[in-house]
Design a protein around this motif. Sequence first.
Motif, short mmCIF file in Angstrom:
data_model
loop_
_atom_site.label_atom_id
_atom_site.label_comp_id
_atom_site.label_asym_id
_atom_site.label_seq_id
_atom_site.Cartn_x
_atom_site.Cartn_y
_atom_site.Cartn_z
N GLU A 101 -0.34 8.85 0.78
CA GLU A 101 -0.91 10.13 1.20
C GLU A 101 -2.10 9.92 2.12
O GLU A 101 -2.25 10.64 3.13
N ARG A 102 -2.93 8.94 1.83
CA ARG A 102 -4.10 8.68 2.67
C ARG A 102 -3.67 8.27 4.09
O ARG A 102 -4.22 8.75 5.08
N CYS A 103 -2.67 7.42 4.18
CA CYS A 103 -2.17 7.00 5.49
C CYS A 103 -1.52 8.16 6.24
O CYS A 103 -1.70 8.30 7.45
N ARG B 234 0.82 -1.21 0.00
CA ARG B 234 0.00 0.00 0.00
C ARG B 234 0.86 1.26 0.00
O ARG B 234 0.57 2.23 -0.71
N LEU B 235 1.91 1.25 0.80
CA LEU B 235 2.72 2.46 0.92
C LEU B 235 3.60 2.70 -0.30
O LEU B 235 4.20 3.77 -0.43
N ASP B 236 3.67 1.73 -1.19
CA ASP B 236 4.35 1.93 -2.46
C ASP B 236 3.49 2.71 -3.45
O ASP B 236 3.98 3.14 -4.50
N ARG B 237 2.21 2.85 -3.12
CA ARG B 237 1.29 3.59 -3.99
C ARG B 237 1.13 5.01 -3.45
O ARG B 237 0.75 5.20 -2.28
N PRO B 238 1.44 6.04 -4.25
CA PRO B 238 1.38 7.42 -3.75
C PRO B 238 0.04 7.80 -3.14
O PRO B 238 0.00 8.50 -2.13
#
Length: 287
Positions: A85-87, A77-81
């Motif tokens: 940003e949401r996190c 998930r954190l590899d997706r911009p």
Amino acid sequence: MTGVPADRPTVTGQDASRPWVTCLFAVTDTPVPDGVLAVTPGHDGGGPLRILEAGPLRLVVQDVPVAAFGEEALARRLDRPDELERCARAHHRAVETAAREGAAVPLPMATLYLDDHNAVRAVTAREAPLRTLLDRLRDRSEWAVKVYCAGPARTSGAASGVAGDGGPADGRSYLSRVSTRRRTEREARETALARAHAVDRELRRYAVAATRHRPQSEQLTGRSVPQLLNAAYLVDDGRRADFLEAVRRPALADGTAVEITLSGPWIPYSFARLDEVACDAREEVRA
């Protein structure tokens, strides 16, 4: 940012049956009303924000699903911009909620524990430095100051091989102009950089701590001039007016073309580091 280390959850072995893990956002020693937490959105798919007691400390936490926050799932998930940003926004909202009530130490994003017990145990083991850090941050805010060259960082006339009057340039005069212009640009940059350092020295007189970050590239700043200083200052809220006045004062005081930008007040993320508690003597810049 260094904080309390996380016990990274997994979705294999005995942990596969555990549907939830505990996400820790911030540590505070100030009560945070349940009603405030209840209306603050946390991570998508998780439970409401809540408080865990750890002796005199309070942990702002949220139950989050292993399916989305297990080690492998979270890494994807954190590899997706957009997911990153949401996190990050959810993390900041939770930290901000605690910081509005009093001093709070923000933890790194996605600080995860297998359960409440592990979270409390980890924080309790670091109670002393956390309380010292809370005292350091209390009634203080972070201010970001960036200094730029005020004019173009470079010119292209000499490099183009065109004489100053628009006519063709012979080789010797062209090389001379290139050399002169490069020297002039270098001297101007050195002068502006010295001015940026002088601004930093002046502002440190009004801060209790300061730190320099790596200057951002022109691609990140969106400016065609170099960033000379990217600094953060921890300022007593009672000295805010003095600090703001100091920022306005030095901009062009000696005729050097620099531009100063200011933003804040911010939650003091830059100064919420447990590893800096032991070296306050090097960080403190008391007036």
